[in-house]
Design a protein around this motif. Structure first.
Motif, PDB file in Angstrom:
ATOM      1  N   ALA A 143       4.783   3.530   4.908  1.00 45.83           N
ATOM      2  CA  ALA A 143       4.254   4.834   4.503  1.00 45.83           C
ATOM      3  C   ALA A 143       5.139   5.963   5.014  1.00 45.83           C
ATOM      4  CB  ALA A 143       2.826   5.006   5.021  1.00 45.83           C
ATOM      5  N   GLY A 144       5.629   5.832   6.250  1.00 45.86           N
ATOM      6  CA  GLY A 144       6.510   6.842   6.807  1.00 45.86           C
ATOM      7  C   GLY A 144       7.784   7.005   6.002  1.00 45.86           C
ATOM      8  N   LEU A 145       8.323   5.898   5.486  1.00 46.15           N
ATOM      9  CA  LEU A 145       9.533   5.974   4.662  1.00 46.15           C
ATOM     10  C   LEU A 145       9.258   6.718   3.359  1.00 46.15           C
ATOM     11  CD1 LEU A 145      10.987   2.375   5.146  1.00 46.15           C
ATOM     12  CD2 LEU A 145      11.739   4.487   6.234  1.00 46.15           C
ATOM     13  N   PHE A 146       8.102   6.465   2.748  1.00 42.34           N
ATOM     14  CA  PHE A 146       7.733   7.204   1.535  1.00 42.34           C
ATOM     15  C   PHE A 146       7.599   8.696   1.832  1.00 42.34           C
ATOM     16  CE2 PHE A 146       6.323   3.051  -0.195  1.00 42.34           C
ATOM     17  CZ  PHE A 146       6.893   3.137  -1.457  1.00 42.34           C
ATOM     18  N   LEU A 147       6.988   9.021   2.967  1.00 43.47           N
ATOM     19  CA  LEU A 147       6.818  10.432   3.333  1.00 43.47           C
ATOM     20  C   LEU A 147       8.169  11.109   3.557  1.00 43.47           C
ATOM     21  CD1 LEU A 147       3.817  10.153   5.838  1.00 43.47           C
ATOM     22  CD2 LEU A 147       3.743  10.834   3.433  1.00 43.47           C
TER      23      LEU A 147
END
Length: 228
Positions: A143-147
């Motif tokens: 999720a952090g990579l998408f953000l």
């Protein structure tokens, strides 16, 4: 039988996971990503109630929403009108902002699912022989990579016509012109940093709930286990 295991590290991870999910969701829905240059009320709009000229205001612009001054609608108590400027996904002002919306939406969806699952980690610590903390930590990292992708692409859209209308003709990709960055943008950045902290902290929560002391208390038949 369900053994309720509560440790400081697992509880802190659960709380952080919930806070991060809500912070990112609120930032995404907010119109306060860009704060536009000051504008004064037009002559066609009524002056303030005491007769003095109204103070300049700063319109704000988000990924798909905006806030503008109330154009003097009678019986409407609010000074500003906020809402989506785009009625459909295709009406979002920039292709970069459309990509930002997709990446942030995916990341936030994952974070919300992890936040929901984290509540049940006090009772369920594994799924198909896989640690639920490790699985959730991996999902938070994804999720952090998408953000991050969404936040990198967002400033590339500052050259769109919508941003120019709010920020002046000097606005361009990665240059906000006369605009300043709003709290929603900084909240999204802070939430992204906390997302990776949660991903790392999930490993500590796993260690705490699978410690020898926890196993000893389970063997003693305790159903509620609270450890510092």
């Amino acid at each position: 039988m369900c053994h309720v295991i509560v440790t400081c590290r697992s509880m802190l991870w659960t709380l952080l996971s919930i806070v991060v999910a809500f912070a990112e969701l609120i930032a995404f829905m907010s119109a306060d990503w860009l704060i536009g240059k000051a504008k004064s009320r037009s002559n066609a709009e009524p002056a303030s109630t005491n007769g003095s000229p109204s103070e300049p205001y700063h319109p704000t612009l988000g990924i798909y929403a905006r806030c503008i001054r109330n154009p003097g609608v009678q019986h409407f108590p609010r000074d500003t009108l906020c809402g989506p400027y785009a009625e459909s996904f295709g009406e979002i002002a920039s292709g970069f902002w459309q990509a930002t919306a997709i990446f942030l939406a995916v990341g936030i969806f994952i974070l919300c699912m992890v936040a929901l699952v984290s509540v049940f980690t006090m009772c369920v610590q594994s799924i198909m022989k896989k640690s639920i903390f490790n699985v959730c930590g991996l999902l938070q990292g994804i999720a952090g990579l998408f953000l991050i992708l969404g936040l990198i692409l967002y400033p590339a859209g500052w050259g769109c016509q919508k941003a120019i209308d709010y920020c002046g003709h000097y606005a361009s990709a990665y240059k906000p012109g006369d605009c300043s960055l709003g709290w929603a943008f900084y909240t999204a950045i802070g939430g992204t940093v906390l997302t990776f902290i949660c991903a790392v902290f999930s490993a500590q929560a796993e260690i705490a709930t699978s410690s020898d002391k926890v196993q000893e208390e389970i063997e003693e038949g305790k159903n509620l286990i609270c450890l510092l």
